[in-house]
Design an enzyme around this catalytic site. Structure first.
Site, short mmCIF file in Angstrom:
data_model
loop_
_atom_site.label_atom_id
_atom_site.label_comp_id
_atom_site.label_asym_id
_atom_site.label_seq_id
_atom_site.Cartn_x
_atom_site.Cartn_y
_atom_site.Cartn_z
N GLU A 234 0.89 -1.18 0.00
CA GLU A 234 0.00 0.00 0.00
C GLU A 234 0.92 1.21 0.00
OE1 GLU A 234 -3.13 -0.22 -0.28
OE2 GLU A 234 -3.57 -2.27 0.31
N CYS A 268 -1.94 9.42 2.25
CA CYS A 268 -1.66 8.80 0.95
C CYS A 268 -2.73 9.18 -0.06
CB CYS A 268 -1.59 7.29 1.11
SG CYS A 268 -3.04 6.60 1.92
P1 NAD Z 1 8.44 4.65 4.77
O1 NAD Z 1 8.44 3.86 3.54
O2 NAD Z 1 9.57 5.59 5.01
O3 NAD Z 1 8.38 3.71 6.06
C1 NAD Z 1 7.33 2.80 6.28
C2 NAD Z 1 7.80 1.69 7.20
O4 NAD Z 1 8.80 0.92 6.54
C3 NAD Z 1 8.44 2.17 8.49
O5 NAD Z 1 8.01 1.35 9.54
C4 NAD Z 1 9.92 1.99 8.23
O6 NAD Z 1 10.70 1.84 9.39
C5 NAD Z 1 9.92 0.73 7.40
N1 NAD Z 1 11.11 0.52 6.57
C6 NAD Z 1 11.93 1.45 6.03
N2 NAD Z 1 12.89 0.85 5.29
C7 NAD Z 1 12.67 -0.48 5.35
C8 NAD Z 1 13.30 -1.63 4.79
N3 NAD Z 1 14.35 -1.53 4.00
N4 NAD Z 1 12.79 -2.85 5.07
C9 NAD Z 1 11.69 -2.98 5.83
N5 NAD Z 1 11.06 -1.94 6.40
C10 NAD Z 1 11.53 -0.70 6.16
O7 NAD Z 1 7.04 5.43 4.77
P2 NAD Z 1 6.52 6.52 5.79
O8 NAD Z 1 7.29 7.78 5.62
O9 NAD Z 1 6.43 5.94 7.17
O10 NAD Z 1 5.03 6.73 5.29
C11 NAD Z 1 4.66 7.63 4.30
C12 NAD Z 1 4.38 6.93 3.00
O11 NAD Z 1 3.40 5.92 3.18
C13 NAD Z 1 3.78 7.86 1.95
O12 NAD Z 1 4.37 7.61 0.72
C14 NAD Z 1 2.31 7.48 1.94
O13 NAD Z 1 1.66 7.77 0.74
C15 NAD Z 1 2.38 6.02 2.21
N6 NAD Z 1 1.11 5.55 2.75
C16 NAD Z 1 0.32 4.76 1.96
C17 NAD Z 1 -0.91 4.33 2.43
C18 NAD Z 1 -1.83 3.48 1.58
O14 NAD Z 1 -2.78 2.95 2.13
N7 NAD Z 1 -1.59 3.32 0.30
C19 NAD Z 1 -1.32 4.71 3.71
C20 NAD Z 1 -0.50 5.52 4.47
C21 NAD Z 1 0.73 5.92 3.99
#
Ligand code: NAD
Length: 514
Positions: A234, A268
């Site tokens: 997502e 998002c």
């Molecule tokens: P992010 O990708 O920076 O981090 C998300 C999670 O992934 C965190 O828990 C982080 O610690 C973890 N992570 C980071 N690197 C990783 C790796 N290499 N392996 C495994 N886990 C890892 O995202 P964010 O800044 O927390 O959230 C914002 C983003 O999320 C925006 O792009 C937003 O659009 C998206 N989002 C999407 C939805 C949806 O339903 N489509 C909902 C909410 C947010």
């Protein structure tokens, strides 16, 4: 650092220090989860669903404390914590407690060919095992909570990693499940940054449920591919709102206002692109600007949760300025740099900017205009994302015909964003917004394996199948006749029946010696 420091983004005050999980501890976490899951998987789904109702009571008991924690750690107004995180979570529990026992019942599949009806097919569902839930910070409660609930009611164990910017809320989630009496180790929360997420993937979870950025989604998919671990992604969006020429201006601008600025645009499904009729644009922008200026910084907007987000916001604004884009309002952080000021941009060249094309994830709306409906649709679809889109109109059937042309996972007519919180409807994207679905029966089925069982209708109908050895010329003629039956309309098919039956009977009379 061995601790994650949870801070109030409004004041910088330390809320709590939470010990980071060590990467070396992750294998044991998965081992424990596996043991707990093997017991839980045998609990009847009705009883698992009943547990959700108990969890709902626990959640409701803790509403005030929880909304305060979300507000303090995430920076969103408490009203938003209540309406956009806790309320949908309560609804989700009620919905999945009812849906799960029904949706996980065996399903019959009717084989359409009468010659094969001596056998029947059913689908049965079984849990995946131990799944990983990796969550973002912007809706730190609802997004993770929803995945965990559906994972558990379908019989899985969960290893959950909240965002490093939402560890305190993550801890509260664990406490709720503990208080509701879920078995020890069925849900385990681990704390840390991306390296801990990556260590989870190394443990080959049965599936990874990831919500976050496109960049991380790609990294996770790459790593997961080493073990062929399935993933649900997502990811981000750059959602468009198409305003049709017949739209009520007051309604449309209010919809854009909430769609673009709820949770300070850190959504998002935020309305980041506005596509308005050329003739309406001036009036639209003037009214929307007025409404933006009325937003209360404290009660409506909250603060920016994390510094990296401020950097993206400033970078997009800077580039837009350099490209000569028009700023109708906003355009900077507040002086103390805690808030991103709601910004409306547009004018010539807007479509060639990052602020129009890339996810800003801040309170920014980029406006462009159109002359024909086809142009509006083409502009909405001209994006590498495809999460949600909105159409604002007073003609619902016209709105629906536009909706059917949009390349996104969800379209809201005369609404924005909120379907992300609906438990009953599927949530997810296309293109770089990811794949897989959350919520609804489709979302529930993401958490189970499907087993197809094909069996004779009655035991006396167990006989050697037509296609088994030995291959003979009579058998070949029979199959040719069968294939021929597939061609033509009703009367043509009827005319072929005598030949088909003749071949069939001849085939039945052959000696089928092995
Ligand atoms: P992010 O990708 O920076 O981090 C998300 C999670 O992934 C965190 O828990 C982080 O610690 C973890 N992570 C980071 N690197 C990783 C790796 N290499 N392996 C495994 N886990 C890892 O995202 P964010 O800044 O927390 O959230 C914002 C983003 O999320 C925006 O792009 C937003 O659009 C998206 N989002 C999407 C939805 C949806 O339903 N489509 C909902 C909410 C947010």
């Amino acid at each position: 650092m061995d601790q994650i420091i949870s801070r109030n983004p409004r004041t910088g005050e330390v809320l709590k220090e939470i010990p980071k999980t060590k990467a070396e501890a992750i294998p044991l976490v998965f081992e424990r989860a596996k043991r707990a899951q093997s017991v839980w998987a045998n609990v009847p789904v009705k009883d698992r669903a009943r547990k959700l109702l108990h969890l709902r009571d626990v959640l409701v008991r803790h509403v005030d404390e929880l909304s305060k924690t979300i507000h303090l750690e995430n920076g969103k107004p408490e009203a938003e914590a209540l309406t956009c995180e806790i309320l949908p979570a309560v609804e989700l529990l009620s919905y999945f407690a009812t849906l799960a026992p029904h949706a996980l019942r065996d399903k019959k599949i009717k084989l359409h060919n009468p010659l094969l009806r001596y056998r029947k097919s059913i689908l049965t569902y079984w849990p995946l095992g131990t799944v990983a839930v990796i969550a973002p910070w912007n809706y730190p409660f609802f997004l993770a909570f929803g995945d965990i609930v559906v994972a558990l009611v379908t019989g899985n164990a969960v290893v959950f990693k909240p965002s490093e910017h939402a560890s305190l809320v993550g801890q509260k989630i664990q406490e709720l499940f503990d208080e509701a009496g879920f078995a020890v180790d069925l849900l385990q929360t681990v704390f840390g940054e991306g390296d801990i997420g990556s260590a989870m993937i190394d443990q080959k979870p049965a599936k990874i449920f990831f919500t976050g950025s496109v960049r991380t989604g790609k990294a996770i998919m790459k790593q997961a591919s080493q073990h062929l671990t399935p993933v649900t992604l997502e990811l981000g969006g750059k959602d468009a709102m198409i305003v049709l020429p017949d739209a009520d201006l007051d309604y449309a601008t209010s919809a854009a206002l909430w769609g673009g600025f709820t949770n300070s645009g850190q959504v998002c499904a935020s309305t980041e692109r506005l596509i308005v009729p050329e003739k309406m644009a001036q009036e639209f922008v003037a009214l929307l600007t007025k409404k933006i200026q009325k937003l209360s910084a404290e009660s409506d907007l909250g603060v920016c949760t994390m510094d990296q987000q401020k950097a993206v916001y400033e970078d997009h604004l800077q580039e837009a300025r350099e490209k000569g884009v028009q700023f109708y309002c906003g355009g900077s952080l507040t002086e103390n740099r805690t808030r991103m000021i709601p910004t409306l941009v547009g004018g010539i060249g807007i479509e060639g900017t990052k602020i129009y094309q890339e996810e800003t994830f801040g309170p920014v709306i980029a406006v462009t205009t159109y002359k024909t409906l086809q142009e509006a649709i083409q502009k909405a679809n001209d994006s590498r994302y495809g999460l949600l889109a909105s159409v604002i109109t007073s003609n619902i059937s016209l709105g629906e015909s536009v909706a059917r042309e949009l390349q996104v996972g969800s379209v809201m007519i005369n609404e924005v964003a909120f379907s992300a919180g609906l438990a009953e409807t599927p949530w997810g994207g296309v293109k770089e917004s990811g794949f897989g679905r959350k919520h609804s029966e489709l979302g529930l089925l993401e958490f189970v394996n499907v087993r197809h069982i094909n069996k004779p209708r009655f035991s006396f109908l167990t006989f050697k199948s037509f296609w088994w050895f030995p291959y003979t010329s009579v058998q070949t003629s029979f199959f040719r006749a069968w294939i021929e039956m597939g061609r033509g309309g009703f009367f043509e098919k009827m005319s072929k029946i005598p030949h088909f039956l003749w071949c069939f009977v001849k085939f039945l009379k052959t000696d089928r010696r092995y």
